[in-house]
Write an enzyme that holds these catalytic residues in place. Sequence first.
Site, short mmCIF file in Angstrom:
data_model
loop_
_atom_site.label_atom_id
_atom_site.label_comp_id
_atom_site.label_asym_id
_atom_site.label_seq_id
_atom_site.Cartn_x
_atom_site.Cartn_y
_atom_site.Cartn_z
N GLY A 1 107.69 83.28 62.40
CA GLY A 1 108.10 83.50 63.78
C GLY A 1 109.56 83.90 63.91
CB ALA A 2 112.36 83.09 64.80
CD GLU B 1 113.78 79.69 64.75
OE1 GLU B 1 114.45 79.16 63.84
OE2 GLU B 1 112.53 79.64 64.78
CD GLU C 1 111.40 73.95 60.48
OE1 GLU C 1 111.25 74.01 61.71
OE2 GLU C 1 112.13 74.74 59.84
N1 PHE Z 1 112.62 77.77 59.48
C1 PHE Z 1 111.88 78.67 60.32
C2 PHE Z 1 111.64 77.90 61.61
O1 PHE Z 1 110.90 76.99 61.69
C3 PHE Z 1 110.57 79.08 59.80
C4 PHE Z 1 110.60 79.94 58.59
C5 PHE Z 1 110.33 79.41 57.35
C6 PHE Z 1 110.91 81.28 58.69
C7 PHE Z 1 110.32 80.18 56.23
C8 PHE Z 1 110.91 82.05 57.59
C9 PHE Z 1 110.62 81.52 56.35
O2 PHE Z 1 112.25 78.11 62.58
ZN ZN Z 2 112.02 75.48 62.51
#
Ligand code: PHE
Ligand code: ZN
Length: 916
Positions: free
Chosen positions: A270-271, A307, A329
Site C-alpha cells: 500500500g505505502a 504512514e 504495525e
Molecule cells: N511498512 C509498510 C506499512 O505498513 C508496509 C510495507 C511493508 C510496504 C513492506 C512495503 C514493503 O505501512
Molecule cells: Zn505500517
Amino acid sequence: MMHLRDGQATATVIHREAYTAPAFWIDTVDLSFDLDPAKTRVLNRMRLRRNPDVPAQALRLDGDELNLARVLVNGQGTSFKMDASQLVLENLPEGDAPFDLEIFTTCAPAKNTKLMGLFVSNDTFFTQCEAEGFRRITYFLDRPDVMSSYSVTLRADKKAYPVLLSNGNLLAQGPLEDGRHFAQWVDPHKKPCYLFALVAGQLVCREQRVTARSGKEHLLQVYVRSGDLDKTEHAMNSLRASIAWDEARFGLSLDLERFMIVATSDFNMGAMENKGLNIFNTKFVLANSATATDTDYANIESVVGHEYFHNWTGNRITCRDWFQLSLKEGLTVFRDQEFSQDLASQALAGDEAAAKSARAVKRIEDVRLLRTVQFAEDAGPMAHPVRPDSYVEINNFYTVTIYEKGSEVVRMMQTLVAPALTASGTVGGLAHTGQEGFAKGMALYFERHDGQAVTCDDFAQAIADANPGTALALYLPQFKRWYAQAGTPRVHAVGSYDATTQRYTLTLSQSCAASPGQEHKDPFVIPVQMGLLDHTGREVLASQLLVLTEATQSFEFHDLSVPDGQAPVPSLLRDFSAPVVLEMDFSPAQLLTLLAHDSDPFNQWEAAQRLYMQAALSAVRAEGEPNQVLDAALLDALRTVLRHPNMDAAFKELVLTLPAETYIAEQLDVVDPQRIHTVREAMRAQLAQALHDDWAWAFESHRENGSYQPDPVSSGRRALSGLALHMVCLHARNTADTHWPERALKCFDNAHNMTDRFNALSALVTSGNALATPALQRFYSLFSREALVMDKWFALQASAPDRGGNVLPVVRQLMQHPDFTLKNPNRARSLIFSFCNANPGAFHRSDAAGYVFWSERVLELDAFNPQVAARLARALDRWSKLAEPYRSAAHVALTRIAAKSDLSRDVREVITRALS
Ligand code: PHE
Ligand code: ZN
C-alpha cells in the site's frame, strides 16, 4: 541459503530465540548515486565500530544481486570473501576505535522486476527497502537494530530526472557536466536502513506550509506525475489532519522541516513510511470525485494517516528484529483506526447519536475485515502468533495477523487500563478512561525508548507501568500470551437468571484450537464489555467491563428487576472488545431485541449478522434448493432498520449486508463453496424481493444531489442508495422487469461522481443484466487513460457472480486485453486476485479449471515478482477444509506448484505450509 534434503530444496528457518546483537555498529553512512536505469553506481562510505558487548568476529554484510567493484578499509584495499550473498571482512582493525569502510557497487534498476531495492517505474527511480531491500542497493548490516545517520548525494541527467529526493533536508543542489545535476540530502534523524528512500524523475508537487502547535513551520509536499496534480487535494488534507490528530491525541509533533509523499503506480504494497519521504501506491494517494469512490477516499485518509503515524511508532522507536514487526504495525494500525473514527465523529460534532454511529460504522468495517480474513488465516496453515517464533521469508509475515490482530491486541491494552471487574474484584487505576490511561502509557513508551530499536515486551511494559493497579498491570504476563499464542480464542457464554433473587449469573469459558507448532494453549486475558437488556429492550445493567482470565469464570449481577421476571438479554463483547469468537445460544427473539434496542450499535449490527448466519448455516446443511431462508420476523426487523427515521444510512447499509461467503465458510468444518454461494444468492434474492418497495424508497430518498463531499453522512447515503440499486436490479433479473436496469443505466450515464457511477455499473454487472455490456464499454472509453479506474473495471468483471461458469473465460480473455499486464501489481491484483480471492463462487469450479488457472498465475508471477506471487499463493490456504471434488483438485494444484524446483523462497514457504 538453501539446503538440500531428499532432493527437495528446504529453506533456512530464522528463529526469534536466535537473536543476537549486531557485532558492529554503523554510525554514519554517506551514499552517492550515479543514477542510470541500466547501470546505477553506488558509492557507500560508512563509519563503523565494533559493538563492545559482542565477542570480536568478522563483519558480514548482506547483499543481493549486486556487482561489487571495490572495498576499502580506512582508504586501503583489503581482503574479503563472499559467503553465499554475504560480503565477509575478517581482517578489520582491532579494538573499539571507529574505522571507515568504502564499498562501490553497481546494480540494474531497470531490470528490477521484484520492486524491492532500487527500481524504475514510468521512467522514475524509486526505492523500497522494508524489510530487506536495502541489501539490493548496497552491502550493509540490513537489520532494523542498526541505526545510522545518512547523507545522500544523487546525480542524474537533469532533463530526464529533474526532481531528486531523499530523506531529510535538502542541503545543496546544482548543475554538473554533461547535462547532469545533483542534490544532497541529510537526514537529521538516525534510522535503520529499511527507512532509506530515494526518488528521481519527472514529478510535480502540491505543496503547503503549515505551522504546528509549537509554532514550528513545516513544508508538506505530495509528488505525482504531471497529469495527476488535480488528484492530490484529499491526500494533502489527510496529511494535515493526521498531523493535527497526533498532536492532539498523543502530543506527538512532526519532527521534520519537510515531509514528502510520492506516488508510484508500481508498488507491491500500500505505502511505505520512509523517514520524511513516504512512498505510496498511487491507489492510496490519487483521488478526485470523477475517478475515486467513497471507499477510495476513506482508504487514502487511513493510509496517509497510517504512514504518517509511523513517523513516531516505527521510525522514532523501531523494531529490534522483524519478529517484532507488530510493535510498529499493530500499534500503527490501531492509531490509524482511532484517527479515522475520531475524524468521522468530529465531522458530526454536535449530534451525539450520529457521532457514535459514525464511530461504530468504522469499527464494524474493521471488525469485518478481521473476522473474514484474519480469523481465516489464524485457523489455517499460515497461522502464526502476533509475534512469530520463526519464518523463512519475512515478506510472508506482513499479514492480517501482524497488522489487524496486532491492532486488536493494542486496543485491548487500551481497554484494560480502564476500571474493570476481574476475578479478584473491581480494579481501577489512576486514569478515568482507557484512552487517558493509554495516552499516558504511550508517553512513558517514548520517554523510555525514543531513538531505540525495541521489542513488543518493551511496549506492553510501558503501557502497564504507566497504569498501575489496572487489569493490564495485574495480568501483564498472562496478557502477553496474545503475542505468543496463535489461533482465535472461542468464548462460550451461558447466562442464567433467578427471578426470585433477581440475580443474573454469566459463566464464560474460553478455549483455543491447536495451531501449527502449538498444540496446547493457556488461557488468555479477555476483556468483555457487556450490558443487560430486559426483553423489551430497556437497559437494566449499564455497560461494564469484565475481565476473563481463567478457563471458566462466573460473574454475578444483583438487584436486576425485569418485567414479568423474564430473563434479561445479554449484550456481550460490545464494540468487539476482544478478537474472539463469542458462542452463545441466543434465541431469535433475543437477537431481534438486540437488533432493535441495544445501546451498542456494534452489537445491533452483530445481532443481525448472527440471525443471517443462523439462517445461512441451516440452509447450507439442508438438502435441496434453498428457499425462504430468512424468516418473516427477520425480514420485518430488517425493514424496520431500513425505514428507521433516526438511524444513519451508513449503518443501515452495514446491517442490510449479508455475511461474506468466506465468512460463512469459516463457520463450517467441511466447505462446499458452491453450496454456500447458492444459499447466499438465495438470501440476497429473498431480501431483494421481500423488501422491494422499501429498497425502491431507499434508493430514491438517499440520492445525493449536491456537490460531491466524501464526508461520513453523504458517503453513507451513497452507500445505501447503491445497495438499494443493486437490490432492485437483482429483483428485476428475477422478474424480467426492465424499469430498474434502465434506471441504473441512466444513473450510470448521468452520475456526478465515481461512487454513484460505479455503483450503477456494478448493479448492472452483478445482476447479470444485458445493459451491463454497453455500460462496461462506455466506462472503458471514458476512463481508459486512468489506470486506477481501469483496475476497477478489471476487478468488477473478475468478481461478478458466476452464472454457469462464465467468469473464468472472461478473466482469461481479459488477460489478453491490451491494458492488462501481470507486471503491474495493481493490475494483477485487480484481475487475478479478484477472481481467485474475492469470487469463491466462480473460482471453486468442479472441473478444477479455477485452480489450474491459479497455479499457472502463481508460477508466472513467481518468475519476476515473488512477493506478489506468494500473496496469490495463499488463495488456497484453506484447501483441506473443502468438500470433494474441490479438495482433491486443490491438492493437485498445490502439488503442481510444489513440484517446481526453482520456486522463490516466498512461494515455497507458503506452499510448503499449505501442504504440511
Ligand atoms: N511498512 C509498510 C506499512 O505498513 C508496509 C510495507 C511493508 C510496504 C513492506 C512495503 C514493503 O505501512
Ligand atoms: Zn505500517
